[in-house]
Design a protein around this motif. Structure first.
Motif, short mmCIF file in Angstrom:
data_model
loop_
_atom_site.label_atom_id
_atom_site.label_comp_id
_atom_site.label_asym_id
_atom_site.label_seq_id
_atom_site.Cartn_x
_atom_site.Cartn_y
_atom_site.Cartn_z
N ALA A 52 80.25 1.27 -59.33
CA ALA A 52 79.53 2.46 -58.87
C ALA A 52 78.09 2.10 -58.54
O ALA A 52 77.55 1.09 -59.03
CB ALA A 52 79.57 3.56 -59.93
N THR A 53 77.48 2.92 -57.71
CA THR A 53 76.06 2.78 -57.35
C THR A 53 75.44 4.17 -57.24
O THR A 53 75.99 5.04 -56.55
CB THR A 53 75.90 2.03 -56.02
OG1 THR A 53 76.45 0.72 -56.13
CG2 THR A 53 74.43 1.93 -55.63
N ASP A 54 74.34 4.38 -57.93
CA ASP A 54 73.56 5.62 -57.85
C ASP A 54 72.23 5.27 -57.20
O ASP A 54 71.28 4.87 -57.88
CB ASP A 54 73.36 6.23 -59.25
CG ASP A 54 74.68 6.43 -59.99
OD1 ASP A 54 75.62 6.93 -59.34
OD2 ASP A 54 74.77 6.08 -61.17
N ALA A 55 72.16 5.39 -55.88
CA ALA A 55 71.05 4.81 -55.13
C ALA A 55 69.95 5.84 -54.85
O ALA A 55 70.22 7.01 -54.62
CB ALA A 55 71.56 4.24 -53.80
N TYR A 56 68.72 5.34 -54.88
CA TYR A 56 67.57 6.10 -54.40
C TYR A 56 66.64 5.13 -53.68
O TYR A 56 66.72 3.91 -53.87
CB TYR A 56 66.85 6.83 -55.54
CG TYR A 56 66.17 5.93 -56.57
CD1 TYR A 56 64.84 5.59 -56.44
CD2 TYR A 56 66.88 5.46 -57.66
CE1 TYR A 56 64.22 4.78 -57.37
CE2 TYR A 56 66.27 4.65 -58.61
CZ TYR A 56 64.94 4.32 -58.46
OH TYR A 56 64.32 3.51 -59.39
N CYS A 57 65.77 5.67 -52.86
CA CYS A 57 64.87 4.87 -52.03
C CYS A 57 63.43 5.18 -52.41
O CYS A 57 63.08 6.35 -52.66
CB CYS A 57 65.11 5.14 -50.55
SG CYS A 57 64.11 4.12 -49.43
N VAL A 58 62.60 4.16 -52.45
CA VAL A 58 61.18 4.29 -52.74
C VAL A 58 60.40 3.73 -51.55
O VAL A 58 60.73 2.65 -51.04
CB VAL A 58 60.79 3.55 -54.03
CG1 VAL A 58 59.28 3.59 -54.24
CG2 VAL A 58 61.49 4.16 -55.23
N ALA A 59 59.39 4.47 -51.10
CA ALA A 59 58.53 4.00 -50.01
C ALA A 59 57.09 4.02 -50.50
O ALA A 59 56.66 4.95 -51.18
CB ALA A 59 58.68 4.88 -48.77
N LYS A 60 56.34 2.96 -50.14
CA LYS A 60 54.95 2.84 -50.58
C LYS A 60 54.08 2.51 -49.39
O LYS A 60 54.31 1.53 -48.67
CB LYS A 60 54.85 1.74 -51.64
CG LYS A 60 53.54 1.76 -52.43
CD LYS A 60 52.48 0.88 -51.85
CE LYS A 60 51.23 0.92 -52.73
NZ LYS A 60 50.09 0.20 -52.14
N TYR A 61 53.07 3.34 -49.17
CA TYR A 61 52.06 3.06 -48.15
C TYR A 61 50.74 3.65 -48.64
O TYR A 61 50.67 4.84 -48.96
CB TYR A 61 52.44 3.65 -46.80
CG TYR A 61 51.45 3.31 -45.70
CD1 TYR A 61 51.49 2.06 -45.08
CD2 TYR A 61 50.48 4.21 -45.31
CE1 TYR A 61 50.58 1.73 -44.10
CE2 TYR A 61 49.56 3.88 -44.33
CZ TYR A 61 49.62 2.64 -43.72
OH TYR A 61 48.69 2.32 -42.75
N GLY A 62 49.71 2.83 -48.70
CA GLY A 62 48.43 3.30 -49.21
C GLY A 62 48.56 3.68 -50.68
O GLY A 62 49.21 3.01 -51.47
N GLN A 63 47.94 4.78 -51.03
CA GLN A 63 47.99 5.25 -52.41
C GLN A 63 49.18 6.16 -52.67
O GLN A 63 49.41 6.57 -53.80
CB GLN A 63 46.70 6.01 -52.74
CG GLN A 63 45.45 5.15 -52.73
CD GLN A 63 44.20 5.94 -53.08
OE1 GLN A 63 44.15 7.16 -52.94
NE2 GLN A 63 43.17 5.25 -53.55
N LYS A 64 49.96 6.46 -51.64
CA LYS A 64 51.05 7.42 -51.77
C LYS A 64 52.38 6.70 -51.89
O LYS A 64 52.74 5.88 -51.05
CB LYS A 64 51.06 8.37 -50.56
CG LYS A 64 52.16 9.41 -50.57
CD LYS A 64 52.05 10.28 -49.33
CE LYS A 64 53.19 11.28 -49.23
NZ LYS A 64 53.08 12.11 -48.01
N TRP A 65 53.10 7.02 -52.96
CA TRP A 65 54.46 6.55 -53.18
C TRP A 65 55.39 7.74 -53.05
O TRP A 65 55.06 8.85 -53.48
CB TRP A 65 54.63 5.96 -54.57
CG TRP A 65 53.77 4.79 -54.91
CD1 TRP A 65 52.41 4.77 -55.03
CD2 TRP A 65 54.20 3.46 -55.23
NE1 TRP A 65 51.97 3.52 -55.38
CE2 TRP A 65 53.05 2.71 -55.52
CE3 TRP A 65 55.45 2.86 -55.31
CZ2 TRP A 65 53.13 1.36 -55.88
CZ3 TRP A 65 55.53 1.53 -55.67
CH2 TRP A 65 54.38 0.78 -55.95
N VAL A 66 56.57 7.53 -52.48
CA VAL A 66 57.57 8.59 -52.41
C VAL A 66 58.89 8.04 -52.95
O VAL A 66 59.19 6.85 -52.83
CB VAL A 66 57.77 9.14 -50.98
CG1 VAL A 66 56.47 9.72 -50.46
CG2 VAL A 66 58.29 8.08 -50.05
N ARG A 67 59.63 8.93 -53.54
CA ARG A 67 60.93 8.58 -54.12
C ARG A 67 61.94 9.63 -53.70
O ARG A 67 61.71 10.84 -53.91
CB ARG A 67 60.83 8.52 -55.64
CG ARG A 67 62.17 8.43 -56.36
CD ARG A 67 61.95 8.37 -57.85
NE ARG A 67 63.21 8.39 -58.57
CZ ARG A 67 63.34 7.95 -59.81
NH1 ARG A 67 62.29 7.47 -60.46
NH2 ARG A 67 64.51 7.99 -60.42
#
Length: 796
Positions: free
Chosen positions: A404-419
């Motif tokens: 199984a895989t429970d996937a999420y994505c993280v993006a980082k640019y500058g001081q802002k991270w998103v998940r």
């Protein structure tokens, strides 16, 4: 998990590791969305009219359960522990329950994917936790899905209403039911039907979130001097040095070169601190009594918020601070005696706001602004990224005896991270979430990583070594903004490549939609002529060792602060996104960098071979044309520079046809990951310090000595050539220097009386002479240069 390696899998398609074009239906069902134009995706109409035009629309049925009132009490227990249950077909979600409360307030949102709706009726129950039986409930409200209104932002939220339950049961419940999309502000915090199996703390760990890195400062502590430093042993003069500590960061000055009670150091110690300031600056003066023993003579603790924040290189006023005597007695008489006499330390401390605190690899930096907001310029663009989906992910763990895989994505640019939201148990997760960043410099990189969530509250398997569970890395993508055309939407599927001890593996593909919008072309062009980093990095630069150490400390601080969020962005995720191990030595990386250099030199080598062919008349027509061009340039020397620049202009115009059409992506061949030796991979994944047996360490050490020996020889040869050049006029070889200075005098006289055109013509024709007039022996200048002495003779 299977290994994807061209050597191990010869039937694997050659383009399996390459970027792939995709054609998602972006904006086709969104109001005011984008439209597809010729030659790629272009934004349609006003590019700011739609917030979600880089993702595909996903429809959800939202149910907001606000509160209830006037609920009856249980006739048996005399109390009521109410909770709400939302049921749609086989999907069922429940709110938390309240003990002994007839007017509960839940204010919880439930989201059901339209693609998984199995019923035409929505049922909302109000139940008592103490009641036993499936059909026992305090109230029930039924909605026909055909009558549910549709809401699309920027419409205001739908107002909830009071509904009286069916039957004779007393009580009302306040609800709001509507059809919406992932653009709804209720989407991130909602309970989702596809994660109905997640309970407890795992519910918080699957939600999409936006994080902000802490504001980082450099703390510069200039330790100048101290006065009246008294050793514990009054019969000796102390060998003093200062230890400064901020949190886990510890730095020391050198020992004062002279033994005195008034030592002078005048050294700078630089730390990384994060705002709001939680740590304090702890300074201690110590005496080197013995190489293995130091006595503390005094200490002081200072809060960081008392220090000045400076924006440039102007000097900061120094201050004297009284030190607390270390370990003085508790008697009142002793305390009064210590207060009468105290050592002092002279400091100049400031928080540097003119630097950019590096917390990521300098090669992949996403932000170059100084710490102080007053020094920021206006943004020059907007970066929008639609995180669409992933395809073909490999199983990352075992769940119910299956992968199984429970996937999420993280993006980082500058001081802002998103998940993004975690998609439960799917090898092809669909996120369709869009995020936006302000861009202050186009020569920056956005990093996106895909991870497997191992914190879903289901008794996850602990990490190796018995520690807590760690989110597994699936792969990473980097996109440099300067390689993107403005106002164009790039829709590609990026391979997720990870290097394992068994070799390079393709873990799946990440589908993205990326658009870089230029706000001011003039400002963007203006930036290309300015330094990458703030000017303080050039006026008062740090050493290479300082940069590496401070970057490591900054990464630790960012990881700790983001780990406090809810849900936390865990340390293993932050370290992977920030390339914490990018500076660790690796045989594979060394080979890759060597062949990168060879690739760069290949052009120069090709030109030198072509010129050698011209000189040896391999192609007589080309040699004659080169002679004609050479004579024209000698006769009209003012055409030399225009000809060079015109030639480069024509090359650039010709290469425009072959310009890259796709953003760059991870290249396994460039990284030397396809043909790497298994033992070199095992060495790369070894711990630091090593945990391998002695015989393996011995073999690797011998191999490293062999490689380093060749590098040492090359570096020595380069140094030898430079030293021979220096020895021309240093009289190291008196006869050679005499010959050279006589040659210089003769050359000066000849060049003075001979026109430059004649000299250039003779030299050029001599170099282009026919092979019939050439000797196979080395030329006289080469022989003379190789006979010059170098300092290699003086090396032991």
């Amino acid at each position: 998990m299977h290994q994807i390696n061209p050597q191990a899998h010869p039937n694997k398609p050659a383009d399996d590791y390459n970027l792939k074009d995709t054609s998602p239906r972006l904006g086709e069902r969104w109001p005011n969305g984008g439209v597809r134009g010729g030659g790629g995706w272009m934004s349609g109409g006003d590019k700011f009219t739609s917030t979600y035009d880089l993702v595909e629309q996903m429809s959800y049925l939202y149910v907001r359960v606000v509160k209830s009132k006037d609920l009856p009490t249980n006739s048996i227990t005399g109390s009521c522990d109410p909770y709400a249950e939302v049921k749609l077909g086989n999907y069922k979600g429940t709110t938390r329950h309240f003990e002994k409360k007839t007017n509960p307030e839940w204010d919880q949102v439930f989201a059901f994917s339209k693609e998984r709706i199995q019923s035409s009726a929505l049922e909302v129950f109000v139940k008592d936790k103490e009641m036993v039986g499936r059909d026992d409930y305090l109230g029930k409200v039924v909605f026909d899905l055909n009558e549910v209104p549709t809401r699309v932002p920027p419409d205001s939220p739908l107002a909830p209403q009071w509904y009286r339950g069916e039957g004779k049961v007393k009580g009302e419940i306040m609800l709001a039911v509507w059809m919406g999309t992932q653009a709804d502000e209720a989407f991130p915090e909602a309970w989702h039907s596809d994660a109905a199996t997640i309970h407890g703390e795992g519910v918080f760990n699957i939600r999409s979130k936006v994080y902000v890195s802490p504001k980082l400062w450099y703390l510069r502590v200039n330790v100048i001097e101290a006065q009246d430093v008294q050793p514990n042993d009054r019969s000796r003069v102390p060998e003093s040095f200062v230890t400064a500590q901020v949190g886990s960061q510890v730095l020391k000055t050198k020992i004062c070169p002279t033994r005195t009670t008034n030592p002078l150091w005048n050294e700078d110690l630089v730390f990384v601190v994060a705002e709001p300031f939680e740590e304090q600056l702890l300074l201690t003066i110590e005496d080197r009594v013995h190489p293995s023993k130091d006595d503390v003579l005094g200490k002081i603790t200072l809060p960081l918020n008392i220090f000045e924040k400076r924006l440039d290189h102007r000097p900061v006023h120094s201050r004297w601070f009284n030190l607390e005597k270390f370990g003085f007695g508790v008697l009142e008489g002793d305390r009064r005696k210590e207060l009468k006499f105290s050592s002092r330390i002279h400091l100049r401390v400031c928080l540097e706001g003119g630097y950019h605190v590096l917390d990521e690899s300098t090669m992949y930096t996403s932000d170059q602004r100084p710490t102080a907001r007053q020094l920021w310029k206006q943004p020059i663009g907007i970066l929008e990224v639609g995180i669409l989906s992933a395809q073909g992910l490999l199983p990352m763990k075992m769940k119910d005896s299956r992968g199984a895989t429970d996937a999420y994505c993280v993006a980082k640019y500058g001081q802002k991270w998103v998940r993004t939201r975690t998609i439960i148990d799917s090898f092809s997760p669909i996120w369709n979430e869009q995020y936006k960043w302000e861009v202050y410099d186009p020569c920056t990189v956005i990093t996106l990583g895909v991870f497997d969530n191992c914190h879903l509250g289901g008794g996850e398997k602990p990490a190796a070594g018995g520690g807590p569970a760690r989110d597994s890395r699936i792969g990473k993508v980097r996109i440099r903004l300067s390689t993107l055309e403005a106002d164009r939407i790039y829709t590609h599927s990026y391979p997720l490549l990870v290097l394992h001890p068994s070799g390079v593996k393709k873990m799946g593909e990440l589908q993205l939609a990326v658009r870089f919008t230029c706000l001011s072309l003039v400002n963007m062009i203006y930036l290309y002529g300015h330094p990458l980093l703030p000017k303080m990095h050039y006026l008062h630069p740090f050493t290479v060792n300082q940069v590496d150490s401070l970057r490591y400390q900054a990464m630790n601080i960012v990881a700790v602060r983001l780990g406090r969020a809810e849900p936390p962005l865990r340390k293993e995720v932050v370290e992977y996104m920030l390339d914490v191990d990018s500076h660790v030595w690796s045989m594979r990386r060394s080979k890759a960098n060597f062949f990168r250099i060879m690739s760069l030199l290949s052009g120069t080598i090709s030109v030198s071979r072509w010129f050698d062919d011209v000189c040896h008349w391999k192609n007589p027509i080309t040699s004659v044309l080169v002679h004609v061009l050479f004579l024209i340039l000698i006769w009209y020397p003012e055409l030399i520079l225009p000809t060079i620049f015109l030639y480069m202009f024509l090359i650039g115009i010709w290469n425009y046809r072959f310009r890259p059409r796709h953003p760059p992506h991870m290249d396994t061949r460039l990284s030397w990951a396809e043909a790497v030796h298994p033992d070199e991979l095992d060495e790369e994944f070894d711990t630091f310090p090593t945990s391998k047996p002695h015989d393996i360490v011995r073999m690797r050490y011998d191999r490293l000595r062999s490689v380093a020996g060749r590098i040492q020889t090359v570096v020595g040869d380069m140094a030898t050539q430079g030293e021979r050049l220096q020895s021309l006029l240093s009289w190291r070889d008196p006869r050679a220097s005499s010959l050279f200075i006589v040659f210089c005098l003769c050359a000066a006289v000849v060049l003075y009386v001979t026109p430059f055109r004649v000299v250039a013509l003779i030299l050029g024709l001599y170099m282009l002479r026919h092979p019939r007039f050439r000797s196979k022996l080395p030329a006289v200048p080469s022989n003379f240069f190789k006979r010059l002495p170098a300092r290699m003779d003086s090396m032991i």
